[in-house]
Design a protein around this motif. Structure first.
Motif, PDB file in Angstrom:
ATOM      1  N   UNK A 251       0.823  -1.208   0.000  1.00 43.93           N
ATOM      2  CA  UNK A 251       0.000   0.000   0.000  1.00 43.93           C
ATOM      3  C   UNK A 251       0.856   1.257   0.000  1.00 43.93           C
ATOM      4  N   UNK A 252       1.972   1.214   0.690  1.00 42.44           N
ATOM      5  CA  UNK A 252       2.850   2.388   0.816  1.00 42.44           C
ATOM      6  C   UNK A 252       3.563   2.708  -0.480  1.00 42.44           C
ATOM      7  N   UNK A 253       4.109   1.695  -1.152  1.00 45.06           N
ATOM      8  CA  UNK A 253       4.955   1.956  -2.313  1.00 45.06           C
ATOM      9  C   UNK A 253       4.258   1.709  -3.647  1.00 45.06           C
ATOM     10  N   UNK A 254       3.205   0.906  -3.649  1.00 42.94           N
ATOM     11  CA  UNK A 254       2.420   0.745  -4.877  1.00 42.94           C
ATOM     12  C   UNK A 254       3.049  -0.146  -5.926  1.00 42.94           C
ATOM     13  N   UNK A 255       4.347  -0.145  -6.025  1.00 36.01           N
ATOM     14  CA  UNK A 255       5.063  -0.982  -6.989  1.00 36.01           C
ATOM     15  C   UNK A 255       5.856  -2.036  -6.236  1.00 36.01           C
ATOM     16  N   UNK A 256       5.613  -3.310  -6.537  1.00 33.23           N
ATOM     17  CA  UNK A 256       6.275  -4.402  -5.826  1.00 33.23           C
ATOM     18  C   UNK A 256       6.808  -5.433  -6.816  1.00 33.23           C
ATOM     19  N   UNK A 257       7.963  -5.993  -6.467  1.00 32.75           N
ATOM     20  CA  UNK A 257       8.544  -7.096  -7.216  1.00 32.75           C
ATOM     21  C   UNK A 257       9.305  -7.987  -6.235  1.00 32.75           C
ATOM     22  N   UNK A 258      10.122  -8.881  -6.754  1.00 33.43           N
ATOM     23  CA  UNK A 258      10.820  -9.835  -5.884  1.00 33.43           C
ATOM     24  C   UNK A 258      11.896  -9.176  -5.031  1.00 33.43           C
TER      25      UNK A 258
END
Length: 348
Positions: A251-258
Motif C-alpha cells: 500500500x505504501x509503495x504501490x510498486x512491488x517485485x521480488x
C-alpha cells in the motif's frame, strides 16, 4: 545475569524486589535517554535546516519509520526469548508481492488481502518456530536459511514480474498515503499494534513467561513454563506482523517485485538493539524498539536533508548498534553487582 529479572515470574526469578525495581528504573532510563537523543537530533537538524520540521518532512519520517517499527515490534517478541528472526524482511517482501498478485490477478477484497497476508506471514513464522523449538536448531541458523529460501521462492514466483499501482485498488493505496488528524494511517496502525503487543508483553502471563525464558531458559523450564510452545508462539507472532507489514508495504509503495524490502532485516535488528532490547534475551520493551526505529529513521532523514553522503547513514547505524550492545552489557554487569551486594548485606 539478565537485565530483565523484573519480567520473569517469581518462580523463575532469583532477584529480590529491590532488584526488580532497579531493573525497571534502568530500562526506563534507557528509553528516556533515547528520547533525549532524539530531541537533540531534531533540534540540531532544525537549527541547521529549518525545513526539517515542516509538515511534509515530519510526515515522511513517520511513514518511513512505520513499517520498520512494525517489524521491530515482532522482532522484539522473538529477541526477548534469546532468539532472533532474520527472515522477517524476506517474509515481508514475499507477502508484499503476493498482495499485489491477489489484487492484479484475482481482484480480491481489501480485508481478504490483509487476512491472507497475516496468515501467510504466520505460516512462515510457524516453520521457523518449529525448527527452533522442536528441531532444536539455533534460530540464527534457521532464520538465516529461511531468509534466502523465502527470497528464492519470491524470485521464482515473480519471474521478473513487477506489479504497479495501476493494478491495485485506489482505496487500498490510500492506506499508504492518507492521514487522520495529520497522522499517517500507517503510523496509526503501527501505534495500535505497539500498544496491544506492549500491553501483552508487560501485563499478561504469556509476556512474563517470554521474558523469563530469555532470562534463564533452564530455570523457566523448571518453573513449569512450556518453553517450546512459547518460543514457537513468539516466531508465529513475528511472522504475522511481518505479513501485516508486507501488505502495508504494498500500500505504501504501490510498486512491488521480488526485490521488495531486501536488506531491511539489518535495519530492524539495529532498531531493536538500539532501542534497548538485549540481543541475549530477557530484557527490553517493544516501546524501546519502536523508539530505536524512530531514532534511526530520523537520522536517515536528517542526513538526507543536510545533504550528507549516504555512507554515513550506515556508519552511524553500525556505531549506534555497537554502543547499544556495549551499554547493555555494562548495565547487566552493574545490575548483577548491585544485586550481589544487596544479597550480601541481607545475609549479614
Amino acid at each position: 545475569m539478565s537485565v530483565e529479572a523484573s519480567r520473569a515470574p517469581a518462580s523463575a526469578t532469583a532477584g529480590p524486589a529491590g532488584g526488580r525495581q532497579l531493573v525497571d528504573t534502568l530500562l526506563r532510563a534507557r528509553e528516556l535517554g533515547l528520547l533525549a537523543v532524539l530531541a537533540l537530533l531534531v533540534i540540531g537538524t532544525t537549527i541547521a535546516e529549518p525545513r526539517f520540521l515542516d509538515g511534509q518532512s515530519v510526515r515522511d519520517v513517520l511513514l518511513n519509520v512505520a513499517i520498520v517499527a512494525l517489524l521491530a515490534i515482532g522482532q522484539t517478541v522473538v529477541v526477548v526469548t534469546r532468539n532472533i528472526d532474520l527472515s522477517i524482511a524476506s517474509v515481508m517482501g514475499i507477502v508484499a508481492f503476493g498482495t499485489g498478485v491477489l489484487f492484479a490477478d484475482h481482484g480480491v477484497a481489501i480485508p481478504v488481502a490483509f487476512i491472507v497476508g497475516v496468515l501467510a506471514g504466520a505460516g512462515f513464522g510457524l516453520v521457523n518456530g518449529a525448527l527452533v523449538s522442536v528441531g532444536r536448531v539455533p534460530s540464527l541458523v534457521v532464520t538465516l536459511g529461511t531468509l534466502y529460501v523465502i527470497r528464492g521462492i519470491d524470485f521464482l514466483w515473480a519471474k521478473g514480474r513487477q506489479i504497479n499501482a495501476a493494478q491495485m485498488p485506489d482505496s487500498f493505496l490510500s492506506l499508504g498515503s492518507s492521514s487522520i488528524a495529520g497522522i499517517p494511517v500507517l503510523t496509526l496502525i503501527t501505534l495500535a499494534v505497539l500498544l496491544v503487543v506492549g500491553t501483552v508483553m508487560r501485563s499478561s502471563r504469556m509476556g512474563r513467561e517470554l521474558y523469563a525464558i530469555g532470562s534463564n531458559p533452564d530455570a523457566a523450564n523448571l518453573a513449569g513454563i512450556r518453553v517450546g510452545r512459547r518460543v514457537l508462539g513468539a516466531f508465529v507472532a513475528s511472522g504475522a506482523l511481518a505479513g501485516l507489514a508486507g501488505v502495508l508495504y504494498a500500500a505504501r509503495f504501490g510498486t512491488v517485485d521480488a526485490n521488495a524490502a531486501q536488506g531491511q532485516e539489518l535495519a530492524v535488528v539495529a532498531a531493536v538493539v538500539v532501542g534497548g532490547v538485549a540481543i541475549f534475551g530477557g530484557s527490553g520493551t517493544v516501546y524501546g524498539a519502536a523508539l530505536g526505529a524512530l531514532l534511526l529513521g530520523t537520522i536517515s532523514s536528517a542526513l538526507v536533508i543536510l545533504k550528507v553522503n549516504p555512507f554515513w547513514d550506515q556508519a552511524i547505524n553500525g556505531l549506534l548498534l555497537l554502543v547499544a550492545i556495549a551499554l547493555d552489557r555494562l548495565l547487566a554487569l552493574r545490575v548483577s553487582s548491585l544485586l550481589q551486594k544487596r544479597s550480601g548485606r541481607r545475609a549479614r
